[in-house]
Motif scaffolding. Structure first.
Motif, PDB file in Angstrom:
ATOM      1  N   MET A  83       0.853  -1.180   0.000  1.00 21.46           N
ATOM      2  CA  MET A  83       0.000   0.000   0.000  1.00 21.46           C
ATOM      3  C   MET A  83       0.895   1.238   0.000  1.00 21.46           C
ATOM      4  O   MET A  83       1.871   1.301   0.730  1.00 21.46           O
ATOM      5  CB  MET A  83      -0.890  -0.030   1.244  1.00 21.46           C
ATOM      6  CG  MET A  83      -1.767   1.176   1.363  1.00 21.46           C
ATOM      7  SD  MET A  83      -2.874   1.168   2.799  1.00 21.46           S
ATOM      8  CE  MET A  83      -3.504  -0.480   2.816  1.00 21.46           C
ATOM      9  N   ASN A  84       0.540   2.214  -0.795  1.00 22.36           N
ATOM     10  CA  ASN A  84       1.361   3.419  -0.818  1.00 22.36           C
ATOM     11  C   ASN A  84       0.896   4.411   0.257  1.00 22.36           C
ATOM     12  O   ASN A  84      -0.166   4.270   0.849  1.00 22.36           O
ATOM     13  CB  ASN A  84       1.389   4.044  -2.215  1.00 22.36           C
ATOM     14  CG  ASN A  84       0.055   4.629  -2.633  1.00 22.36           C
ATOM     15  OD1 ASN A  84      -0.682   5.186  -1.828  1.00 22.36           O
ATOM     16  ND2 ASN A  84      -0.255   4.511  -3.902  1.00 22.36           N
ATOM     17  N   ALA A  85       1.735   5.398   0.503  1.00 23.55           N
ATOM     18  CA  ALA A  85       1.485   6.358   1.583  1.00 23.55           C
ATOM     19  C   ALA A  85       0.186   7.126   1.377  1.00 23.55           C
ATOM     20  O   ALA A  85      -0.556   7.370   2.335  1.00 23.55           O
ATOM     21  CB  ALA A  85       2.667   7.316   1.697  1.00 23.55           C
ATOM     22  N   SER A  86      -0.112   7.500   0.152  1.00 24.98           N
ATOM     23  CA  SER A  86      -1.316   8.267  -0.123  1.00 24.98           C
ATOM     24  C   SER A  86      -2.576   7.451   0.174  1.00 24.98           C
ATOM     25  O   SER A  86      -3.523   7.958   0.785  1.00 24.98           O
ATOM     26  CB  SER A  86      -1.317   8.731  -1.584  1.00 24.98           C
ATOM     27  OG  SER A  86      -2.457   9.502  -1.848  1.00 24.98           O
ATOM     28  N   ARG A 103     -17.743  -0.387  10.640  1.00 27.71           N
ATOM     29  CA  ARG A 103     -16.897  -0.032   9.495  1.00 27.71           C
ATOM     30  C   ARG A 103     -15.537   0.467   9.986  1.00 27.71           C
ATOM     31  O   ARG A 103     -14.506   0.172   9.381  1.00 27.71           O
ATOM     32  CB  ARG A 103     -17.586   1.022   8.617  1.00 27.71           C
ATOM     33  CG  ARG A 103     -16.774   1.489   7.447  1.00 27.71           C
ATOM     34  CD  ARG A 103     -16.506   0.368   6.432  1.00 27.71           C
ATOM     35  NE  ARG A 103     -15.628   0.878   5.384  1.00 27.71           N
ATOM     36  CZ  ARG A 103     -14.559   0.248   4.937  1.00 27.71           C
ATOM     37  NH1 ARG A 103     -14.235  -0.949   5.381  1.00 27.71           N
ATOM     38  NH2 ARG A 103     -13.796   0.797   4.016  1.00 27.71           N
ATOM     39  N   ARG A 104     -15.525   1.220  11.092  1.00 26.55           N
ATOM     40  CA  ARG A 104     -14.245   1.649  11.665  1.00 26.55           C
ATOM     41  C   ARG A 104     -13.407   0.439  12.053  1.00 26.55           C
ATOM     42  O   ARG A 104     -12.188   0.420  11.826  1.00 26.55           O
ATOM     43  CB  ARG A 104     -14.459   2.559  12.879  1.00 26.55           C
ATOM     44  CG  ARG A 104     -14.877   3.962  12.530  1.00 26.55           C
ATOM     45  CD  ARG A 104     -14.678   4.926  13.683  1.00 26.55           C
ATOM     46  NE  ARG A 104     -15.208   4.477  14.945  1.00 26.55           N
ATOM     47  CZ  ARG A 104     -16.402   4.808  15.429  1.00 26.55           C
ATOM     48  NH1 ARG A 104     -17.219   5.590  14.728  1.00 26.55           N
ATOM     49  NH2 ARG A 104     -16.792   4.371  16.620  1.00 26.55           N
ATOM     50  N   GLU A 144      -8.588  -2.773  11.362  1.00 28.70           N
ATOM     51  CA  GLU A 144      -7.967  -4.077  11.153  1.00 28.70           C
ATOM     52  C   GLU A 144      -7.129  -4.105   9.877  1.00 28.70           C
ATOM     53  O   GLU A 144      -6.088  -4.761   9.830  1.00 28.70           O
ATOM     54  CB  GLU A 144      -9.029  -5.172  11.141  1.00 28.70           C
ATOM     55  CG  GLU A 144      -9.592  -5.440  12.521  1.00 28.70           C
ATOM     56  CD  GLU A 144     -10.708  -6.465  12.533  1.00 28.70           C
ATOM     57  OE1 GLU A 144     -11.107  -6.961  11.454  1.00 28.70           O
ATOM     58  OE2 GLU A 144     -11.187  -6.772  13.638  1.00 28.70           O
ATOM     59  N   GLN A 145      -7.564  -3.393   8.849  1.00 28.30           N
ATOM     60  CA  GLN A 145      -6.834  -3.348   7.583  1.00 28.30           C
ATOM     61  C   GLN A 145      -5.553  -2.525   7.670  1.00 28.30           C
ATOM     62  O   GLN A 145      -4.586  -2.811   6.979  1.00 28.30           O
ATOM     63  CB  GLN A 145      -7.709  -2.733   6.473  1.00 28.30           C
ATOM     64  CG  GLN A 145      -8.869  -3.573   6.041  1.00 28.30           C
ATOM     65  CD  GLN A 145      -9.822  -2.802   5.137  1.00 28.30           C
ATOM     66  OE1 GLN A 145      -9.532  -1.694   4.693  1.00 28.30           O
ATOM     67  NE2 GLN A 145     -10.976  -3.385   4.879  1.00 28.30           N
ATOM     68  N   ASN A 146      -5.550  -1.502   8.513  1.00 30.59           N
ATOM     69  CA  ASN A 146      -4.496  -0.502   8.445  1.00 30.59           C
ATOM     70  C   ASN A 146      -3.653  -0.326   9.703  1.00 30.59           C
ATOM     71  O   ASN A 146      -2.680   0.420   9.677  1.00 30.59           O
ATOM     72  CB  ASN A 146      -5.105   0.854   8.071  1.00 30.59           C
ATOM     73  CG  ASN A 146      -5.738   0.812   6.706  1.00 30.59           C
ATOM     74  OD1 ASN A 146      -5.064   0.587   5.720  1.00 30.59           O
ATOM     75  ND2 ASN A 146      -7.056   0.994   6.640  1.00 30.59           N
ATOM     76  N   TRP A 147      -4.000  -0.982  10.796  1.00 32.04           N
ATOM     77  CA  TRP A 147      -3.294  -0.820  12.075  1.00 32.04           C
ATOM     78  C   TRP A 147      -2.856  -2.180  12.599  1.00 32.04           C
ATOM     79  O   TRP A 147      -3.605  -3.156  12.500  1.00 32.04           O
ATOM     80  CB  TRP A 147      -4.198  -0.165  13.119  1.00 32.04           C
ATOM     81  CG  TRP A 147      -4.550   1.257  12.808  1.00 32.04           C
ATOM     82  CD1 TRP A 147      -5.405   1.691  11.852  1.00 32.04           C
ATOM     83  CD2 TRP A 147      -4.064   2.427  13.456  1.00 32.04           C
ATOM     84  NE1 TRP A 147      -5.485   3.064  11.869  1.00 32.04           N
ATOM     85  CE2 TRP A 147      -4.671   3.534  12.832  1.00 32.04           C
ATOM     86  CE3 TRP A 147      -3.182   2.635  14.510  1.00 32.04           C
ATOM     87  CZ2 TRP A 147      -4.409   4.843  13.245  1.00 32.04           C
ATOM     88  CZ3 TRP A 147      -2.929   3.942  14.915  1.00 32.04           C
ATOM     89  CH2 TRP A 147      -3.539   5.028  14.280  1.00 32.04           C
ATOM     90  N   THR A 148      -1.688  -2.251  13.204  1.00 30.42           N
ATOM     91  CA  THR A 148      -1.269  -3.488  13.856  1.00 30.42           C
ATOM     92  C   THR A 148      -2.134  -3.703  15.098  1.00 30.42           C
ATOM     93  O   THR A 148      -2.744  -2.759  15.625  1.00 30.42           O
ATOM     94  CB  THR A 148       0.220  -3.444  14.253  1.00 30.42           C
ATOM     95  OG1 THR A 148       0.429  -2.385  15.199  1.00 30.42           O
ATOM     96  CG2 THR A 148       1.123  -3.258  13.039  1.00 30.42           C
ATOM     97  N   ILE A 182      -0.014   0.771  10.250  1.00 31.52           N
ATOM     98  CA  ILE A 182       0.409   1.731  11.261  1.00 31.52           C
ATOM     99  C   ILE A 182       0.652   0.995  12.571  1.00 31.52           C
ATOM    100  O   ILE A 182      -0.232   0.290  13.065  1.00 31.52           O
ATOM    101  CB  ILE A 182      -0.659   2.821  11.459  1.00 31.52           C
ATOM    102  CG1 ILE A 182      -0.867   3.613  10.161  1.00 31.52           C
ATOM    103  CG2 ILE A 182      -0.282   3.745  12.619  1.00 31.52           C
ATOM    104  CD1 ILE A 182      -2.075   4.550  10.194  1.00 31.52           C
ATOM    105  N   SER A 183       1.851   1.158  13.128  1.00 31.43           N
ATOM    106  CA  SER A 183       2.125   0.578  14.445  1.00 31.43           C
ATOM    107  C   SER A 183       2.118   1.648  15.534  1.00 31.43           C
ATOM    108  O   SER A 183       1.884   1.350  16.696  1.00 31.43           O
ATOM    109  CB  SER A 183       3.456  -0.164  14.462  1.00 31.43           C
ATOM    110  OG  SER A 183       4.530   0.723  14.263  1.00 31.43           O
TER     111      SER A 183
END
Length: 119
Positions: free
Chosen positions: A1-4, A21-22, A27-31, A106-107
């Motif tokens: 996944m790119n930064a944008s 939805r949050r 779950e998709q974007n955070w550890t 994101i960690s």
């Protein structure tokens, strides 16, 4: 996944009013053990992050987070600037976030307020 794409999903998360939805976006974007810390809040883990975002939305009804400008990126770090505002209005708050990545998630997020409403 790119930064944008990650930044777009981050701001979509903060503006999403549906808790389920949050959960999906987190779950998709955070550890699983990710941390979020800014001058007002500090949480660890996906569930607490979801609760924090819901509480922030209640504190600032009718306002949305918007990324301002470009994303800075190097190694496993991202930096972006944001405003909190109602459509067509001047921002009521703004800040800069430093993101630490673990792979494409994101960690850690460390937020700084550039300006904010008095509490």
């Amino acid at each position: 996944m790119n930064a944008s794409t990650l930044a777009d999903q981050y701001f979509a998360l903060w503006n999403e009013t549906d808790a389920d939805r949050r959960t999906e976006l987190i779950e998709q974007n955070w550890t699983a053990d990710a941390t979020f810390v800014d001058p007002s809040f500090e949480v660890t883990g996906r569930d607490d992050l979801n609760k924090l975002i819901g509480a922030a939305q209640q504190m600032f009804p009718g306002l949305a987070f918007h990324r301002i400008g470009e994303i800075d990126e190097h190694h496993t770090f991202l930096r972006w600037t944001w405003h909190l505002k109602a459509d067509g209005q001047d921002p009521v708050a703004g800040g800069t976030d430093i993101v630490v990545l673990d792979g494409d998630r994101i960690s850690q997020l460390i937020g700084f307020h550039d300006f904010a409403p008095a509490h």
